[in-house]
Scaffold this motif. Structure first.
Motif, mmCIF file in Angstrom:
data_model
loop_
_atom_site.group_PDB
_atom_site.id
_atom_site.type_symbol
_atom_site.label_atom_id
_atom_site.label_comp_id
_atom_site.label_asym_id
_atom_site.label_seq_id
_atom_site.Cartn_x
_atom_site.Cartn_y
_atom_site.Cartn_z
ATOM 1 N N UNK A 1 29.965 6.201 49.532
ATOM 2 C CA UNK A 1 29.245 6.012 48.275
ATOM 3 C C UNK A 1 28.770 4.577 48.082
ATOM 4 N N UNK A 2 29.614 3.603 48.353
ATOM 5 C CA UNK A 2 29.249 2.200 48.139
ATOM 6 C C UNK A 2 28.031 1.800 48.964
ATOM 7 N N UNK A 3 27.967 2.258 50.201
ATOM 8 C CA UNK A 3 26.842 1.920 51.071
ATOM 9 C C UNK A 3 25.609 2.748 50.714
ATOM 10 N N UNK A 4 25.817 4.015 50.442
ATOM 11 C CA UNK A 4 24.715 4.920 50.101
ATOM 12 C C UNK A 4 23.994 4.444 48.838
ATOM 13 N N UNK A 5 24.765 4.033 47.835
ATOM 14 C CA UNK A 5 24.192 3.592 46.561
ATOM 15 C C UNK A 5 23.286 2.383 46.747
ATOM 16 N N UNK B 1 24.277 -7.646 49.474
ATOM 17 C CA UNK B 1 23.585 -7.859 50.745
ATOM 18 C C UNK B 1 24.445 -7.391 51.914
ATOM 19 N N UNK B 2 25.732 -7.642 51.838
ATOM 20 C CA UNK B 2 26.653 -7.213 52.884
ATOM 21 C C UNK B 2 26.683 -5.691 52.997
ATOM 22 N N UNK B 3 26.767 -5.023 51.852
ATOM 23 C CA UNK B 3 26.779 -3.548 51.858
ATOM 24 C C UNK B 3 25.467 -2.992 52.393
ATOM 25 N N UNK B 4 24.350 -3.606 52.016
ATOM 26 C CA UNK B 4 23.046 -3.144 52.492
ATOM 27 C C UNK B 4 22.956 -3.318 54.002
ATOM 28 N N UNK B 5 23.440 -4.433 54.501
ATOM 29 C CA UNK B 5 23.428 -4.690 55.944
ATOM 30 C C UNK B 5 24.296 -3.671 56.681
#
Length: 182
Positions: A129-133, A160-164
């Protein structure tokens, strides 16, 4: 579209007219975000209705500190989280999860197919969920880094870290399936 009239609501504009315009402009974005969080079309419908009811009740409390879209998506996210915490959801949903019928194309799948291949979005839905969001808010809703960080209540660096990490996981999955990377 600039909603300057929200700053001057005391000027006598009809609340119903404002809500109608917000629903026409952002209704699909709210539904898409609710669907991405819940993965259930019927639940996304209910969440969208709840969000616009809350917006109607709180229309005069909009302070303009964020964009209208960010404000609506924040309300959507909080509404989904409230549902996840509810006793009814914990009792009923694990036993009554509906499988999505893939033979009928939904509005969501039609909208996403215009952005990228359907296979890529299936991989996105499998992300945590954290990355998908973060990926959804950036790629689909085109929010800025700062807006996403504010909406999720995290720092810009964390966002930015999660998006990467989300992009890396999708690219890795595509490579293992023998497809081109993003």
């Amino acid at each position: 579209m600039a909603f300057e009239y929200l700053k001057s609501l005391a000027g006598g504009m009809d609340k119903n007219e404002i809500l109608s315009e917000l629903m026409l402009t952002y209704g699909e974005d709210v539904w898409n975000y609710a669907f991405f969080l819940t993965r259930q079309p019927m639940t996304a419908d209910d969440i969208t209705q709840d969000v616009f009811m809350k917006v109607y009740e709180r229309l005069y409390s909009f302070r303009g500190e964020a964009s209208i879209k960010t404000w609506l998506l924040t309300i959507t996210r909080n509404t989904v989280r409230d549902q996840w915490r509810s006793a009814w959801f914990r009792r009923v949903v694990p036993f009554g999860m509906l499988k999505r019928d893939e033979t009928v194309a939904s509005a969501e799948s039609q909208a996403l197919s215009a952005l990228v291949e359907e296979d890529v979005w299936k991989l996105v839905l499998e992300l945590p969920t954290k990355l998908r969001e973060v990926l959804l808010l950036h790629a689909h809703h085109q929010l800025s880094y700062v807006e996403i960080a504010e909406l999720l209540g995290i720092s810009v660096g964390t966002m930015k870290s999660r998006l990467s990490r989300a992009r890396a996981k999708i690219s890795q999955q595509l490579e293992t399936e023998g497809r081109d990377t993003l």
